[in-house]
Design a protein around this motif. Structure first.
Motif, mmCIF file in Angstrom:
data_model
loop_
_atom_site.group_PDB
_atom_site.id
_atom_site.type_symbol
_atom_site.label_atom_id
_atom_site.label_comp_id
_atom_site.label_asym_id
_atom_site.label_seq_id
_atom_site.Cartn_x
_atom_site.Cartn_y
_atom_site.Cartn_z
ATOM 1 N N GLN A 39 -6.427 1.668 -0.031
ATOM 2 C CA GLN A 39 -5.250 1.868 0.550
ATOM 3 C C GLN A 39 -4.981 0.345 1.302
ATOM 4 O O GLN A 39 -3.626 -0.265 1.119
ATOM 5 C CB GLN A 39 -5.240 2.606 1.714
ATOM 6 N N GLU A 62 -6.288 2.833 -9.375
ATOM 7 C CA GLU A 62 -7.951 2.805 -9.685
ATOM 8 C C GLU A 62 -8.328 1.949 -10.656
ATOM 9 O O GLU A 62 -9.426 1.342 -10.617
ATOM 10 C CB GLU A 62 -8.518 4.008 -9.931
ATOM 11 N N PRO A 85 -1.730 8.328 0.021
ATOM 12 C CA PRO A 85 -3.310 8.725 -0.027
ATOM 13 C C PRO A 85 -3.427 9.512 -1.344
ATOM 14 O O PRO A 85 -4.659 9.720 -1.683
ATOM 15 C CB PRO A 85 -3.402 9.494 1.400
ATOM 16 N N THR A 97 -6.692 6.746 -2.808
ATOM 17 C CA THR A 97 -7.774 7.728 -2.371
ATOM 18 C C THR A 97 -8.754 7.323 -1.036
ATOM 19 O O THR A 97 -9.272 8.158 -0.569
ATOM 20 C CB THR A 97 -8.307 8.638 -3.356
ATOM 21 N N THR A 98 -9.055 6.121 -1.148
ATOM 22 C CA THR A 98 -9.859 5.670 -0.247
ATOM 23 C C THR A 98 -9.277 4.571 0.600
ATOM 24 O O THR A 98 -8.205 4.001 0.308
ATOM 25 C CB THR A 98 -11.164 4.954 -0.998
ATOM 26 N N ALA A 99 -9.659 4.301 1.849
ATOM 27 C CA ALA A 99 -9.456 3.139 2.700
ATOM 28 C C ALA A 99 -9.474 1.787 2.211
ATOM 29 O O ALA A 99 -8.191 1.190 2.373
ATOM 30 C CB ALA A 99 -10.113 3.432 4.001
ATOM 31 N N GLU A 100 -10.309 1.684 1.275
ATOM 32 C CA GLU A 100 -10.390 0.140 0.581
ATOM 33 C C GLU A 100 -9.223 0.038 -0.374
ATOM 34 O O GLU A 100 -8.461 -1.062 -0.460
ATOM 35 C CB GLU A 100 -11.597 -0.015 -0.184
#
Length: 316
Positions: free
Chosen positions: A287, A246, A278, A282-285
């Protein structure tokens, strides 16, 4: 030549589960190895351990089973600076693999060019004392200067307690620097404690430093669910890896570390390792950055534009 695995060390997990988490299209396993086979690619005389054989065919099968499109194969210390097993895997990958080699000062420019042609894009400097003998820093700086001209980067493997002593050397390297396994933090200490804060500062102060948020099986004290009774694997590592993802989303990579050399307590199920992703991205972006955008930018930069165009076309 016949080799016998170091007593007490485990073989890789033979029947990995199918991950519940589906990795994004084009995902890259950015840290894995091939070992031998010893009968074809002998292990180095100076090695500190003898692994089980783990061939390129077995690695390719795992890649496909887990849903990855590509991988980055890192030269292991058991092969020393003999990169033949690595090169063999790269040449037979059909462009799906890149490599991180180990080289010595005496390597010729022609040999470096040959490694580049095969798919090598970096060298690894190992500072884990139980795995390798000390290489003089002036030799490593010389190697870094030579590989910088090829556009390669340096991968560094060290333990967090040694970062203060190695800081000046790392920041003097003339290339992008990729840290293996977050610098092996002590996950029993606070994620906002002074030791891990130093690693965060190292990345923040040096924008050419990247980190692999990999190897929870090596860092965890609690271990996987089968050992700790918890639903989520390697839960004590999550805050450390998530903080790096993050804080530095454009400078992180992830890899399985298959076939997980030197483990004695348990051998991880690679499917569960994928399901760890995940929890830390924690987000698709996040990942997609971790698994596709960042490794493609570092290892296949000439394909980045093409890959993005194909992704947009598939989403249309």
């Amino acid at each position: 030549m016949e080799f016998h695995k170091t007593p007490g060390w485990l073989d890789w997990y033979a029947d990995p589960s199918k991950p519940k988490f589906r990795v994004p299209d084009g995902a890259v396993d950015a840290h894995c190895h091939v070992f031998g086979p010893g009968s074809q690619f002998p292990y180095a005389e100076e090695r500190k351990y003898t692994p089980c054989d783990a061939s390129r065919r077995q690695l390719d099968a795992l890649r496909d089973h887990l849903g990855f499109a590509r991988n980055v194969i890192v030269q292991a210390t058991c092969h020393g600076a003999d990169n033949r097993a690595l090169v063999d895997a790269l040449v037979h990958s059909g462009g799906k693999a890149r490599g991180i080699a180990t080289v010595k000062r005496g390597i010729s420019d022609a040999e470096l060019e040959a490694l580049h042609e095969a798919g090598v894009r970096g060298v690894r400097f190992n500072f884990i004392k139980r795995l390798v003998d000390f290489t003089p820093k002036d030799e490593l700086i010389e190697i870094a200067g030579r590989i910088a001209r090829l556009g390669w980067h340096v991968v560094i493997y060290f333990e967090s307690v040694d970062l203060p002593d190695l800081w000046d050397f790392f920041t003097a390297l003339p290339t992008t620097v990729v840290v293996d396994h977050m610098g092996r933090p002590d996950v029993t200490r606070p994620v906002d404690g002074p030791e891990f804060e130093l690693f965060i500062k190292f990345m923040r102060d040096n924008p050419t430093v990247w980190s692999k948020v990999s190897c929870p099986e090596r860092l965890s004290v609690k271990g996987p669910p089968a050992l700790n009774g918890e639903q989520n694997a390697y839960r004590d590592v999550v805050p450390f890896a998530r903080r790096i993802v993050e804080t530095f989303p454009d400078r992180v990579l992830w890899g399985t570390d298959w076939p997980h050399p030197n483990l004695k307590d348990h051998m991880p199920d690679d499917g569960l390792l994928v399901d760890f992703i995940p929890q830390i991205a924690t987000t698709a972006e996040l990942q997609r950055k971790l698994l596709v955008d960042n490794p493609m930018r570092l290892y296949w930069p000439d394909e980045v534009g093409t890959t993005n165009a194909k992704t947009m076309e598939n989403q249309a």
